[in-house]
Design an enzyme around this catalytic site. Structure first.
Site, mmCIF file in Angstrom:
data_model
loop_
_atom_site.group_PDB
_atom_site.id
_atom_site.type_symbol
_atom_site.label_atom_id
_atom_site.label_comp_id
_atom_site.label_asym_id
_atom_site.label_seq_id
_atom_site.Cartn_x
_atom_site.Cartn_y
_atom_site.Cartn_z
ATOM 1 N N HIS B 6 0.833 -1.201 0.000
ATOM 2 C CA HIS B 6 0.000 0.000 0.000
ATOM 3 C C HIS B 6 0.874 1.260 0.000
ATOM 4 C CE1 HIS B 6 -3.638 2.177 2.154
ATOM 5 N NE2 HIS B 6 -3.272 2.771 1.047
ATOM 6 N N HIS B 177 -10.643 1.538 -1.402
ATOM 7 C CA HIS B 177 -10.017 2.765 -0.901
ATOM 8 C C HIS B 177 -10.796 3.981 -1.370
ATOM 9 C CE1 HIS B 177 -7.019 5.416 0.636
ATOM 10 N NE2 HIS B 177 -6.094 4.500 0.770
ATOM 11 N N HIS B 222 -5.737 0.249 6.009
ATOM 12 C CA HIS B 222 -5.755 0.864 7.338
ATOM 13 C C HIS B 222 -6.183 -0.163 8.385
ATOM 14 C CE1 HIS B 222 -7.208 3.703 4.153
ATOM 15 N NE2 HIS B 222 -5.977 4.110 4.353
ATOM 16 N N GLU B 283 1.569 2.573 3.742
ATOM 17 C CA GLU B 283 0.962 3.748 3.093
ATOM 18 C C GLU B 283 1.872 4.961 3.208
ATOM 19 O OE1 GLU B 283 -3.100 4.823 4.141
ATOM 20 O OE2 GLU B 283 -3.327 5.941 2.288
ATOM 21 N N ARG B 289 2.665 11.614 8.479
ATOM 22 C CA ARG B 289 4.061 11.644 8.036
ATOM 23 C C ARG B 289 5.049 12.013 9.125
ATOM 24 N NH1 ARG B 289 3.567 13.844 1.821
ATOM 25 N NH2 ARG B 289 1.441 13.100 1.511
#
Lengths: 340, 340
Positions: B6, B177, B222, B283, B289
């Site tokens: 992902h 998604h 997720h 991801e 981040r």
């Protein structure tokens, strides 16, 4: 003392639903007669809880349930404001009768007469009636009265502020609880409930609600939706959005209940969320009523999961009693008045 | 070998977004010029990933990322079908260029040209182009092309079947998604993404999708949204709805990734979900981040959490490699062809 902060009157006498059906039939067709709630005897009310919630309280070892009308039954998206008003009054009055019959076992939390597009300020009168006249200690606030279409403003929008002001004035908390879903994408208890919990929490991260209302107390049910499982995500998102840390920004005002129906989920909840933010609850009899074949016990017998936690007795007492008394201050006063 | 299933191209050269902006400007005002994607050099593409995804792959110890266009960028609710078609092609072509430049580090998964109210069958041509001509191994399927308004049918509705038929025929999986949200109630990465994961899973419980498509493979990202945290709830709901046990009814076809950004969440995931149903993913660089002040490490460096699990090495190999090769069969064939 063990307080279950999340119970709904899902076993109300059938006259209540007959009234609702007549009410909606009349709304759909004004040639139909006005809905009238048939008389319900005290015995019928006693019977409706004695073999259900009261029996489970005894068997599972809880003392008092904070009791509100059936959440899925609120259905604020059906009818109009007048429909919701009459329906909320009927449901709340019935809760009051349960509490009057079993004052040691139940205390009331009210349904609100919300309706899509209607200002939330119009729900203040019923909140005041329930708190001031009926002795209720809180309310269930529906963040999506459109029933899964999410057409209203988020909870951090100023549109909600008049109601939050009144909650602070009355010193009552709200449980953020949606009702049934008219959107075929969302199963009510399997998707809409959990999504709403997650959604509300994220809204609180985005906004400044608790800066504006430092005394406001909100309970997010069903263990906080997806939030504890994704606690790192939410801490990280708060950081990315330049919000203060969650413990300061949200967790002084927001509480999660223990309606998580397996041991691993409860273990996670207690591992990541401060014990001061967790209130014992089972939502019985609610979304999940069966017996877990893996344990031989009821899925929603959440006391077993909390009992099984390896945490100090003082922490358990917070979860089972003290946190509820701190959040539902009017409950605390009512218990104190009884010497409890 | 470590496969991250992902990853999105969130660092694409700015020409791509300039094209999108011009495209939407033209859609809003047809007097504006047609959007044209400016030339993007190979060096610009190299640069866009070398200091980002490739660097992180190296530093964190992954080998290969299943790579797709930016999820939030898909925004199927913007423009119309023609807009989505041109936009999907541009995004997918750019993924193909990344894969061509770094064939050992990336393999493609495509964005679909979905658009609200447009039959999903109209996305088949782009899926076929990406799989048959560009060597992509799967797609991202948006369960809510209306962008948080959830106006289309649930995934178990027959309206989706033509696309599922084609997926089975091409032997490619989809990651479920959503994209950005135009509903102010739903923060995209904080609410809409997680809600969609939870919603999709509950739809699968309600329906018979995998009876109709026993070969269909769907990845819920997720960490499966709220599902593992509420695993008891979902097991109990399946039982109440008279559905077969989840392991038979859903979990032969549905897989969760490891995009859960803290150790307790990953621990829970592995405690309740069979290891055969978990695919490693981070991801990156996506929703979160930053660096977790509690660990000093990046929130989305999920490999650390999986590394820390006390599970057999064989299980880790399943999660890091073998499950991804089993779900993305075309990836497996591509790796085999390289002797990997």
């Amino acid at each position: 003392m063990i307080i279950d902060c999340h119970g709904h009157y899902t076993t109300a006498p059938k006259e209540l639903m007959a009234f609702r059906e007549a009410q909606l039939a009349r709304f759909a067709d004004t040639s139909k007669p006005d809905a009238v709630l048939a008389e319900i005897s005290d015995d019928a009310i006693r019977e409706s809880v004695e073999n259900n919630q009261l029996k489970a309280q005894r068997e599972r070892g809880a003392d008092l349930t904070i009791f509100s009308p059936r959440a899925a039954g609120m259905a604020h998206h059906e009818g109009d404001e007048a429909t919701s008003n009459a329906w909320a009054r009927a449901c709340n009055d019935l809760i009051h009768r349960v509490v009057t019959l079993f004052p040691d076992n139940f205390i009331g939390v009210c349904q609100l007469p919300q309706s899509p597009g209607v200002p939330i300020a119009n729900s203040i009168a019923e909140l005041e009636r329930c708190v001031s006249e009926l002795g209720f200690v809180g309310c269930n606030l529906n963040p999506d009265p459109s029933g899964g279409n999410w057409q209203g403003p988020p909870l951090i929008d100023k549109a909600w502020y008049p109601f939050f002001e009144k909650m602070v004035e009355l010193d009552v908390p709200a449980m953020i609880h949606v009702s049934s879903s008219c959107n075929p994408n969302f199963h009510a208890t399997g998707a809409h409930y959990i999504n709403a919990d997650t959604t509300a929490f994220m809204q609180f991260i985005q906004g400044d609600l608790f800066k504006d209302f430092p005394e406001l107390r909100l309970v997010i049910p069903h263990g906080g939706g997806a939030v504890p499982y994704h606690w790192g995500r939410y801490r990280g998102l708060a950081d990315m959005l330049k919000r203060p840390p969650l413990v300061e920004h949200v967790m002084k005002n927001v509480f999660f209940d223990t309606c998580v129906y397996h041991q691993p989920g409860i273990d996670l909840l207690f591992r990541v969320i401060d014990v001061d933010n967790i209130l014992f609850a089972s939502e019985m009899f609610g979304a999940v009523r069966g017996i877990d074949p893996e344990t031989g016990q009821y899925f929603d017998d959440t006391k077993r999961y909390v009992d099984a936690l390896d945490i100090p007795a003082d922490d358990k007492r917070k979860v089972f009693e003290l946190n509820a008394r701190r959040v539902y201050t009017r409950l605390d006063k009512a218990l104190e008045a009884k010497g409890k």
